[in-house]
Design a protein around this motif. Structure first.
Motif, PDB file in Angstrom:
ATOM      1  N   MET A   1      -4.556  12.603  -1.618  1.00 40.44           N
ATOM      2  CA  MET A   1      -4.884  11.812  -3.022  1.00 40.44           C
ATOM      3  C   MET A   1      -5.836  10.514  -2.338  1.00 40.44           C
ATOM      4  O   MET A   1      -6.814  10.183  -3.268  1.00 40.44           O
ATOM      5  CB  MET A   1      -3.788  11.251  -3.560  1.00 40.44           C
ATOM      6  CG  MET A   1      -2.994  12.088  -4.230  1.00 40.44           C
ATOM      7  SD  MET A   1      -1.145  11.812  -4.765  1.00 40.44           S
ATOM      8  CE  MET A   1      -1.626  10.538  -5.827  1.00 40.44           C
ATOM      9  N   GLU A   2      -5.283  10.054  -1.283  1.00 41.48           N
ATOM     10  CA  GLU A   2      -6.368   9.085  -0.774  1.00 41.48           C
ATOM     11  C   GLU A   2      -7.753   9.517  -0.548  1.00 41.48           C
ATOM     12  O   GLU A   2      -8.859   8.962  -1.017  1.00 41.48           O
ATOM     13  CB  GLU A   2      -5.679   8.656   0.521  1.00 41.48           C
ATOM     14  CG  GLU A   2      -6.277   7.162   1.010  1.00 41.48           C
ATOM     15  CD  GLU A   2      -5.475   6.821   2.425  1.00 41.48           C
ATOM     16  OE1 GLU A   2      -4.414   7.079   2.616  1.00 41.48           O
ATOM     17  OE2 GLU A   2      -6.413   6.426   3.227  1.00 41.48           O
TER      18      GLU A   2
ATOM     19  N   ILE B   1      -7.357   9.068  -5.641  1.00 40.64           N
ATOM     20  CA  ILE B   1      -6.560   9.501  -6.910  1.00 40.64           C
ATOM     21  C   ILE B   1      -5.323   8.291  -6.307  1.00 40.64           C
ATOM     22  O   ILE B   1      -4.646   8.294  -5.427  1.00 40.64           O
ATOM     23  CB  ILE B   1      -5.744  10.543  -7.118  1.00 40.64           C
ATOM     24  CG1 ILE B   1      -6.876  11.834  -7.282  1.00 40.64           C
ATOM     25  CG2 ILE B   1      -4.591  10.657  -8.142  1.00 40.64           C
ATOM     26  CD1 ILE B   1      -6.444  13.075  -7.321  1.00 40.64           C
TER      27      ILE B   1
ATOM     28  N   PRO C   1      -1.682   6.664  -6.706  1.00 46.37           N
ATOM     29  CA  PRO C   1      -0.530   7.453  -7.124  1.00 46.37           C
ATOM     30  C   PRO C   1       0.005   6.723  -8.294  1.00 46.37           C
ATOM     31  O   PRO C   1       0.818   7.564  -9.107  1.00 46.37           O
ATOM     32  CB  PRO C   1       0.601   7.106  -5.770  1.00 46.37           C
ATOM     33  CG  PRO C   1      -0.806   6.614  -4.471  1.00 46.37           C
ATOM     34  CD  PRO C   1      -2.117   6.319  -5.299  1.00 46.37           C
TER      35      PRO C   1
ATOM     36  N   ALA D   1      -1.222   8.497 -11.391  1.00 46.41           N
ATOM     37  CA  ALA D   1      -1.320   9.849 -11.239  1.00 46.41           C
ATOM     38  C   ALA D   1      -0.055  10.396 -11.918  1.00 46.41           C
ATOM     39  O   ALA D   1       0.984   9.850 -11.780  1.00 46.41           O
ATOM     40  CB  ALA D   1      -1.466  10.509  -9.824  1.00 46.41           C
TER      41      ALA D   1
ATOM     42  N   CYS E   1       1.870  14.580 -12.308  1.00 52.60           N
ATOM     43  CA  CYS E   1       2.279  15.412 -11.176  1.00 52.60           C
ATOM     44  C   CYS E   1       3.327  16.434 -11.787  1.00 52.60           C
ATOM     45  O   CYS E   1       4.061  16.092 -12.722  1.00 52.60           O
ATOM     46  CB  CYS E   1       2.858  15.051 -10.116  1.00 52.60           C
ATOM     47  SG  CYS E   1       3.691  16.110  -8.873  1.00 52.60           S
TER      48      CYS E   1
ATOM     49  N   LEU F   1       4.001   8.131  -8.505  1.00 52.25           N
ATOM     50  CA  LEU F   1       3.412   9.327  -9.516  1.00 52.25           C
ATOM     51  C   LEU F   1       4.472   9.466 -10.555  1.00 52.25           C
ATOM     52  O   LEU F   1       5.742   9.326 -10.392  1.00 52.25           O
ATOM     53  CB  LEU F   1       3.391  10.508  -8.712  1.00 52.25           C
ATOM     54  CG  LEU F   1       2.113  10.842  -7.790  1.00 52.25           C
ATOM     55  CD1 LEU F   1       2.526  10.302  -6.335  1.00 52.25           C
ATOM     56  CD2 LEU F   1       1.582  12.184  -7.843  1.00 52.25           C
TER      57      LEU F   1
ATOM     58  N   ASP G   1      -2.717  15.430 -12.315  1.00 43.06           N
ATOM     59  CA  ASP G   1      -3.423  15.183 -11.054  1.00 43.06           C
ATOM     60  C   ASP G   1      -3.339  16.134  -9.988  1.00 43.06           C
ATOM     61  O   ASP G   1      -4.131  16.686  -9.286  1.00 43.06           O
ATOM     62  CB  ASP G   1      -3.549  13.945 -10.856  1.00 43.06           C
ATOM     63  CG  ASP G   1      -4.065  12.941 -11.887  1.00 43.06           C
ATOM     64  OD1 ASP G   1      -5.163  13.021 -11.993  1.00 43.06           O
ATOM     65  OD2 ASP G   1      -3.293  12.161 -12.629  1.00 43.06           O
ATOM     66  N   VAL G   2      -1.797  16.295 -10.080  1.00 45.00           N
ATOM     67  CA  VAL G   2      -0.974  17.198  -8.714  1.00 45.00           C
ATOM     68  C   VAL G   2      -0.449  18.172  -9.123  1.00 45.00           C
ATOM     69  O   VAL G   2       0.645  17.982 -10.086  1.00 45.00           O
ATOM     70  CB  VAL G   2      -0.477  15.960  -7.788  1.00 45.00           C
ATOM     71  CG1 VAL G   2      -0.053  16.671  -6.757  1.00 45.00           C
ATOM     72  CG2 VAL G   2      -1.267  14.806  -7.561  1.00 45.00           C
TER      73      VAL G   2
ATOM     74  N   LEU H   1      -5.586  18.425  -7.486  1.00 46.07           N
ATOM     75  CA  LEU H   1      -5.074  18.787  -6.358  1.00 46.07           C
ATOM     76  C   LEU H   1      -3.718  19.644  -6.207  1.00 46.07           C
ATOM     77  O   LEU H   1      -3.120  19.163  -7.208  1.00 46.07           O
ATOM     78  CB  LEU H   1      -4.568  17.473  -5.676  1.00 46.07           C
ATOM     79  CG  LEU H   1      -3.983  17.363  -4.411  1.00 46.07           C
ATOM     80  CD1 LEU H   1      -4.792  18.079  -3.296  1.00 46.07           C
ATOM     81  CD2 LEU H   1      -3.451  15.831  -4.060  1.00 46.07           C
TER      82      LEU H   1
END
Ligand code: NAD
Length: 425
Positions: free
Chosen positions: A210-211, A215, A217, A220, A222, A243, A298-299, A321
């Motif tokens: 994410m870094e 993004i 956290p 974000a 998930c 998250l 996002d994740v 991601l």
């Protein structure tokens, strides 16, 4: 009961082919010499045994047991033992090679191995499983060893089976040898931090990725597929790092709440509900479990089973991601679709290597005759995971390849260089 729609047949890959297709791409990018390629392509040792067991009804049944050591170039082989009805040699060979690459990627001094017994532990009594585990251990007594091959739990086995393995091995050697196996109960020399280790590594690699993707956290979202050991620990630790986990799932189905799911509460619910999320009210149940993978998050953390991201759904994935908690959740054919869409995937051999890293710490502690605090275990495994991510990321840039191929490049390069320095066997 709900289930993840199986991959369409055209995507169902023999696990050995799936591993080899990535291995081949990485080997070519790396310019691996043909003779070294041939060494790494083939397992170093394959042992197949017949295990006659007296069942509770007095009849003798014969089970097939397999152990494959793919490589012992970096050190003793390391890998789990699977008790499952569909265990077969190709699968065990692929999983053994996977372990070689996984250990090499996180730079721990192990080769790769894997074992399996074709049986259905759900239909066996504890006594039958114990007799089978002890028979398997005896049949592999010259294969296993703290300096040769160190098994661990896998599908269908756990700390209880590892305790029997350790006991049987120790009796045959006339002394307690706890370093012969990892994933043992704490009281037999298991390590603090092992239970959460894989989920924790998923969290560490997710944050590192994410870094890179810039993004934040705290802004974000998930989704986590699978709410067992890996999925639930990844979810809680990602939630702790800011998250918002908007979806979780298990074998009972997928549950979505755009305001965020209270993971602590969901874990408590599962633990008081025979281990499943069935009937969970903190989120809405999605009409099909596969929808979780296509949510606008996002994740995405697939942490259940293999082959869930395939050519059938890869183009519908909206996550930026993917962090692979499970082994092999993305089919090799889906890789390119994700790459073309600009989705970053932190591959299984990197993302879920926190587990084997802490298994290594368990072995180190056993050999030292010493016990580390959970804080020390976590700090050291976090560092290993962060360094491994940075190495793989650097290789991805250097070779202009996705992280998955970069992880294979880092691993193959390390094993190949070691092999050359050692001059072969
Ligand atoms: P687990 O048995 O604790 O949990 C598996 C979870 O997935 C459960 O919540 C189960 O309900 C769910 N599940 C199973 N089939 C499903 C399906 N068809 N659809 C949706 N959910 C389903 O297992 P685990 O230890 O968390 O392992 C999960 C994955 O991570 C596996 O691929 C495993 O090989 C991999 N892995 C685990 C470890 C570890 O240390 N436990 C380490 C490396 C990799």
């Amino acid at each position: 009961m709900a289930y993840i729609e199986p991959a369409p047949i055209k995507d169902r890959e023999n696990p050995l082919e799936s591993m080899m297709s990535r291995f081949n791409i990485a080997a070519e990018k790396l310019g691996l010499e043909e003779q070294v390629y041939n060494v790494l392509k083939n397992p170093a040792k394959q042992v197949i045994v017949s295990l006659p067991i007296t069942m509770d009804n007095g009849k003798i049944e014969v089970f097939e047991g397999i152990r494959v050591i793919h490589s012992n170039i970096l050190g003793p082989a390391k890998g789990g033992i699977r008790f499952a009805p569909d265990v077969h040699l190709d699968e065990v060979r692929a999983l053994a090679a996977w372990m070689t690459w996984k250990c090499a990627v996180v730079d721990i001094p192990y080769g790769g191995g894997k074992g399996g017994v074709r049986c259905n532990p759900r239909e066996m009594s504890a006594g039958e499983i114990e007799r089978l585990m002890r028979a398997y251990t005896l049949a592999m007594i010259d294969v296993f060893g703290p300096d040769k091959d160190i098994p661990a739990p896998d599908m269908g086995t756990g700390p209880r089976e590892m305790a029997w393995l350790m006991d049987e091995y120790s009796k045959s050697h006339g002394m307690t040898v706890n370093a012969v196996v990892t994933g043992k109960p704490l009281v037999l020399g298991g390590s603090l931090g092992r239970t959460e280790a894989t989920g924790r590594g998923v969290m560490v690699s997710a944050l590192a990725a994410m870094e890179k993707l810039k993004i934040n956290p705290y802004q974000a979202t998930c989704a986590v597929q699978g709410f067992g050991n890996v999925g639930s620990w990844a979810a809680i630790l990602l939630e702790e790092r800011g998250l918002k986990v908007v979806a979780i799932s298990d074998i009972s189905g997928a549950y979505h709440n755009s305001n965020g799911i209270n993971i602590q509460e969901a874990i408590a619910y599962r633990d008081n509900n025979k281990g499943t999320l069935e009937g969970y009210k903190g989120a809405e149940k999605l009409s099909t479990p596969g929808e979780l993978l296509e949510l606008d998050v996002d994740v995405l953390v697939p942490a259940a089973v293999e082959d869930v991201i395939t050519t059938a759904n890869a183009d519908k994935i909206k996550a930026k991601l993917i962090v692979e908690g499970a082994n092999g959740p993305t089919s090799a054919k889906a890789d390119q679709i994700l790459v073309d869409k600009g989705v970053m995937s932190v591959p299984d051999i990197l993302a879920n290597a926190g587990g084997v890293t802490v298994s290594y710490f368990e072995w180190v502690q056993n050999r030292l005759g010493y016990k580390w605090t959970a804080e020390r275990v976590n700090r050291r495994s976090d560092r290993i995971m962060k360094d491994a991510f940075q190495n793989v990321y650097k290789a991805a840039q250097q070779y202009d390849v996705p992280l998955r191929i970069a992880a294979y490049i880092v691993a193959i390069d390390k094993v190949a260089k070691t092999y050359k320095f050692r001059g072969g066997f």
